[in-house]
Design an enzyme around this catalytic site. Structure first.
Site, PDB file in Angstrom:
ATOM      1  N   CYS A 195       0.958  -1.124   0.017  1.00 42.02           N
ATOM      2  CA  CYS A 195       0.008   0.001  -0.180  1.00 42.02           C
ATOM      3  C   CYS A 195       0.815   1.232   0.016  1.00 42.02           C
ATOM      4  CB  CYS A 195      -1.025   0.039   1.157  1.00 42.02           C
ATOM      5  SG  CYS A 195      -1.972  -1.220   1.466  1.00 42.02           S
ATOM      6  N   ARG A 253       3.077   0.031  -5.413  1.00 38.28           N
ATOM      7  CA  ARG A 253       3.063  -0.749  -4.128  1.00 38.28           C
ATOM      8  C   ARG A 253       1.816  -1.262  -4.026  1.00 38.28           C
ATOM      9  NH1 ARG A 253       6.688   1.465  -0.705  1.00 38.28           N
ATOM     10  NH2 ARG A 253       5.600   0.769   1.289  1.00 38.28           N
ATOM     11  N   TRP A 307      -3.104  -2.720  -1.636  1.00 35.22           N
ATOM     12  CA  TRP A 307      -2.858  -4.105  -1.839  1.00 35.22           C
ATOM     13  C   TRP A 307      -3.490  -4.711  -0.802  1.00 35.22           C
ATOM     14  CZ3 TRP A 307      -0.177  -8.412   0.043  1.00 35.22           C
ATOM     15  CH2 TRP A 307      -0.033  -9.251  -0.680  1.00 35.22           C
ATOM     16  N   ASN A 361      -0.787   1.465   5.792  1.00 35.13           N
ATOM     17  CA  ASN A 361      -0.109   0.569   5.305  1.00 35.13           C
ATOM     18  C   ASN A 361       0.358  -0.343   6.288  1.00 35.13           C
ATOM     19  OD1 ASN A 361       1.614  -1.089   3.929  1.00 35.13           O
ATOM     20  ND2 ASN A 361       3.034   0.515   3.733  1.00 35.13           N
ATOM     21  N   GLY A 362       0.120  -1.654   6.271  1.00 33.11           N
ATOM     22  CA  GLY A 362       0.504  -2.738   7.234  1.00 33.11           C
ATOM     23  C   GLY A 362      -0.510  -3.741   7.522  1.00 33.11           C
ATOM     24  N   GLU A 391      16.465 -16.429 -11.913  1.00 32.14           N
ATOM     25  CA  GLU A 391      15.724 -15.106 -12.277  1.00 32.14           C
ATOM     26  C   GLU A 391      15.122 -14.968 -13.501  1.00 32.14           C
ATOM     27  OE1 GLU A 391      15.323 -12.858 -10.354  1.00 32.14           O
ATOM     28  OE2 GLU A 391      15.452 -11.162 -11.676  1.00 32.14           O
ATOM     29  N   LYS A 446      11.137 -13.737 -13.764  1.00 27.17           N
ATOM     30  CA  LYS A 446      10.882 -12.542 -14.551  1.00 27.17           C
ATOM     31  C   LYS A 446       9.461 -13.170 -15.485  1.00 27.17           C
ATOM     32  CE  LYS A 446      12.094  -9.876 -13.089  1.00 27.17           C
ATOM     33  NZ  LYS A 446      12.946 -10.178 -11.673  1.00 27.17           N
ATOM     34  N   GLU A 467       6.284 -13.781 -13.385  1.00 35.12           N
ATOM     35  CA  GLU A 467       5.703 -12.608 -12.706  1.00 35.12           C
ATOM     36  C   GLU A 467       5.207 -11.661 -13.862  1.00 35.12           C
ATOM     37  OE1 GLU A 467       9.440 -10.186 -11.288  1.00 35.12           O
ATOM     38  OE2 GLU A 467       7.864 -10.097 -10.013  1.00 35.12           O
ATOM     39  N   HIS A 503      17.727 -36.407 -13.080  1.00 29.16           N
ATOM     40  CA  HIS A 503      16.931 -36.700 -11.884  1.00 29.16           C
ATOM     41  C   HIS A 503      15.246 -36.466 -11.792  1.00 29.16           C
ATOM     42  CE1 HIS A 503      20.987 -37.713 -10.714  1.00 29.16           C
ATOM     43  NE2 HIS A 503      21.407 -36.525 -10.825  1.00 29.16           N
ATOM     44  N   LYS A 562       5.302  -3.969  -5.280  1.00 27.26           N
ATOM     45  CA  LYS A 562       6.471  -4.058  -5.441  1.00 27.26           C
ATOM     46  C   LYS A 562       7.491  -4.224  -4.180  1.00 27.26           C
ATOM     47  CE  LYS A 562      10.580  -2.221  -7.670  1.00 27.26           C
ATOM     48  NZ  LYS A 562      11.168  -3.227  -8.380  1.00 27.26           N
TER      49      LYS A 562
HETATM   50  O1  M6R Z   1      12.783  -4.960  -2.371  1.00 26.29           O
HETATM   51  P1  M6R Z   1      13.405  -6.265  -2.272  1.00 26.29           P
HETATM   52  O2  M6R Z   1      14.576  -6.390  -3.059  1.00 26.29           O
HETATM   53  O3  M6R Z   1      13.605  -6.697  -0.912  1.00 26.29           O
HETATM   54  O4  M6R Z   1      12.351  -7.254  -2.898  1.00 26.29           O
HETATM   55  C1  M6R Z   1      12.154  -8.633  -2.739  1.00 26.29           C
HETATM   56  C2  M6R Z   1      11.303  -9.383  -3.754  1.00 26.29           C
HETATM   57  O5  M6R Z   1      10.236  -8.933  -3.135  1.00 26.29           O
HETATM   58  C3  M6R Z   1      11.462  -8.760  -5.205  1.00 26.29           C
HETATM   59  O6  M6R Z   1      12.630  -8.834  -5.567  1.00 26.29           O
HETATM   60  C4  M6R Z   1      10.406  -9.653  -5.984  1.00 26.29           C
HETATM   61  O7  M6R Z   1      10.784 -10.856  -6.131  1.00 26.29           O
HETATM   62  C5  M6R Z   1      10.395  -9.062  -7.504  1.00 26.29           C
HETATM   63  N1  M6R Z   1       8.986  -8.625  -7.905  1.00 26.29           N
HETATM   64  C6  M6R Z   1      11.136  -9.705  -8.485  1.00 26.29           C
HETATM   65  O8  M6R Z   1      10.933  -9.174  -9.592  1.00 26.29           O
END
Ligand code: M6R
Length: 617
Positions: A2, A27, A75, A101-102, A483, A487, A490, A506, A612
């Site tokens: 949020c 956010r 969020w 937020n929280g 990674e 990508k 997501e 395996h 994010k």
């Molecule tokens: O801000 P941070 O690097 O601590 O965030 C960690 C993850 O939430 C963040 O890397 C998330 O996996 C991304 N959306 C990936 O693209």
């Protein structure tokens, strides 16, 4: 998650709040809302489910004006993403409004108690109890009423409150999620993150846990939850507001991918002696003697930052010959981990506010391990808890999918590995000079990788209908396989897995058929003979996938003539030291995911169900 924005001053509050929310939409984007104090002495509240544009439309149809107010982008955690559950939330009288937020962990108990006392609730959220708790003390000044309320909450919160009975005042409180106060000329702001305020001021105060801020057009006062006055230092933020704009790109993600040469360069320069090959980490409050004494390193992170951590393990173990363990921030503290003061804990986070990473950092600290942050956000919580930070100079990262922050994290880890190697006597001057020269050439090589975007776009066109993907790599390339898969997952919602290439036989080989694209990381430093063995094994993996009719996309170094001969599709990148190849080879995977997601009509910058910064556990 949020995002919160608040404004007090002489200007019209609504455009300022909406613009701030736009910059905080990363956010959360399940709903949005705002409340302003209107000329007729009422509170004007507008809310809408879904993205911010729905709120903008609601305000266009039913305009509202005021010179102070608060706003929120959500969020959803407690309660569906409906208009009723959108913030701001009100008390029974409608005079008090709250954005939050929280998570209020004891909200059910508080709600039962307040209901028994006659309060009426209209939403499914945890936040609404805060408005009612403030209402209970509404005979007091607003800041006292907020103090009274927050003392009854358990959980985490960043909140902003305004009351119809106390014009020209916003009270903000923080315990957990971030809040920053912006200082203008007879106008003051509060927000969850710096980019929301950059167009108005660069002078900011980062609130600490346990802080209350009282904003009026005359100034800002800070107190603790008991009302004791606090002094808080002002920081000047150097980020240019243009850095938080799309700058002509269709999406923030695309812009951020293309910023990587600049970002990696900025993360490197000033930390390397170009002639001597020495590394300088001046921001770190750990002495060289202490660095020499560490017996091991542990790296804590989540998501993409965790993938960087895995690559960092290869860098540190090779260059400094010190054992490295990597833990998920979200797992670490639940197993009573064995931590000692001889262990260095490195915490990696783009945002510096990921709740799981922060909690893991605190666990390591509490058990005696000094912590060092690799972070992109100056003044964020994780950096303030650490004994120093290596800042990644990526600039604001707005796209939910992390890209430039990742390559900068890899760069910072490489610098740390070299620094440890030098301090501990494992890296001599000649090798240091060679590695620094290689590192300095990386931004130019990134430009080359980016100049082939049409190749990745064409591949995206061919593969965007696939329902599953595999990404394979060995050694330091395995984290990049993870990674690359993340990508794609997501932003395109295609199921994808990253796997160590050697583990295929395996079990996962059973998945391969003529419909499965398999992206294999087969780049190698051709100047190092010891990289040949791993490369040959990777070429064998390509043969195995081909034998089962899988579609092979091979990432290889320029000049490659083995993997390239067997693969269906070949992406070439420039060669460099093996430990630096991850910085180059992730870029085609970012762009492949991007083009596939665009072709599938996905919302690249704001993928479904994500936000994010994950400031809740
Ligand atoms: O801000 P941070 O690097 O601590 O965030 C960690 C993850 O939430 C963040 O890397 C998330 O996996 C991304 N959306 C990936 O693209």
């Amino acid at each position: 998650m949020c995002g919160i924005v608040g404004y007090v001053g002489e200007r019209k509050a609504v455009p300022i709040i909406l613009e701030g929310l736009k910059r905080l939409e990363y956010r959360g984007y399940d709903s949005a809302g705002l409340a302003v104090y209107c000329d007729d002495q009422t509170l004007g509240i507008r809310r809408a489910s879904g993205k911010l544009r729905n709120l903008e439309e609601a305000i266009r149809l039913d305009p509202v004006e005021g010179s102070f107010g608060i706003g929120h982008t959500r969020w959803a955690t407690h309660g569906r993403p409906t208009e009723e559950n959108a913030h701001p939330h009100r008390d029974c009288t409608g005079d008090i409004v709250v954005v939050h937020n929280g998570i209020v962990e004891n909200y059910l108990a508080l709600k039962d108690q307040l209901t028994a006392e006659g309060h009426r609730f209209t939403t499914e959220t945890d936040t609404e109890v805060i408005a009612h708790l403030v209402e209970k003390c509404s005979d007091k000044p607003l800041e006292d009423a907020v103090r009274c309320a927050v003392k009854q909450l358990s959980g985490v919160f960043a909140l902003a409150v305004l009351s119809r009975k106390h014009p020209n005042k916003i009270v903000a409180a923080r315990l957990g999620p971030p809040l920053v106060v912006g200082l203008g000329d007879h106008e003051f702001f509060v927000a969850s993150d710096v980019p929301a305020l950059l167009n108005h001021t660069r002078d900011m105060v980062f609130m600490n846990d346990g802080d209350i801020a009282i904003l009026t057009p005359e100034g800002v006062r800070f107190t603790d939850f008991d009302g004791r006055t606090l002094k808080r230092a002002t920081q000047r933020i150097l980020w240019d507001p243009l850095m938080a704009e799309k700058g002509g790109y269709k999406h923030f993600m695309l812009k951020e991918i293309f910023e990587q040469p600049r970002a990696v360069r900025d993360t490197t320069l000033g930390r390397v002696g170009q002639g001597s090959g020495r590394i300088f980490l001046d921001e770190v409050d750990i002495t060289p003697k202490q660095f020499q004494a560490f017996k091991s390193v542990r790296i804590l992170a989540c998501g993409t930052s965790w993938h960087a951590a895995l690559a960092g393990k290869f860098m540190i173990e090779r260059l400094a010959r010190i054992p490295v363990e990597v833990d998920y921030g979200s797992e670490f503290r639940y197993r009573n981990p064995i931590v000692s003061s001889h262990e260095l804990t490195v915490v990696i986070s783009q945002s510096g506010e990921t709740a799981d990473t922060l909690a893991a950092q605190r666990e390591a600290k509490q058990k005696g391990s000094p912590t060092l942050a690799i972070c992109n956000v100056v003044g964020s919580m994780i950096t303030r808890e650490a004994k120093g930070a290596i800042y990644t100079h990526a600039g604001p990262e707005i796209g939910v999918a992390s890209t430039k922050a990742f390559t900068c994290q890899l760069t910072a880890l490489f610098l740390l590995a070299m620094y440890l190697g030098q301090t501990r006597g494992h890296l001599d001057e000649a090798e240091s000079q060679r590695l620094v020269q290689e590192l300095l050439r990386v931004p130019g090589k990134l430009e080359t990788v980016l100049s082939h975007d049409s190749v990745y776009e064409e591949l995206g066109r061919k593969l965007h209908r696939a329902t599953d993907f595999l990404f394979l790599g060995r050694g330091v390339h395995f984290p990049i396989a993870l990674e690359g898969a993340l990508k794609l997952k997501e932003i395109s919602y295609i199921h994808a897995e990253g796997y160590p290439a050697g583990e295929m036989k395996h079990g996962p080989n059973a998945l391969i058929d003529e419909k499965l694209p398999v992206v294999i990381l087969a780049a190698r430093d051709t100047t190092r003979e010891d990289s040949r063995t791993l490369y040959e094994k990777t070429v064998s993996n390509i043969q195995e996938v081909k034998a089962r009719e899988g579609i092979v996309v091979a990432i290889v170094c320029e000049g490659d003539n083995e993997a390239s001969r067997v693969a269906d599709h070949v992406i070439q990148i420039p060669t460099t030291d093996d430990l630096l190849l991850p910085i180059l080879e992730i870029v085609p995977l970012q762009l492949l995911a991007y083009h596939i997601a665009v072709r599938r009509g996905c919302d690249v910058d704001q993928p479904r169900n994500l936000a994010k910064s994950v400031t809740v556990e």
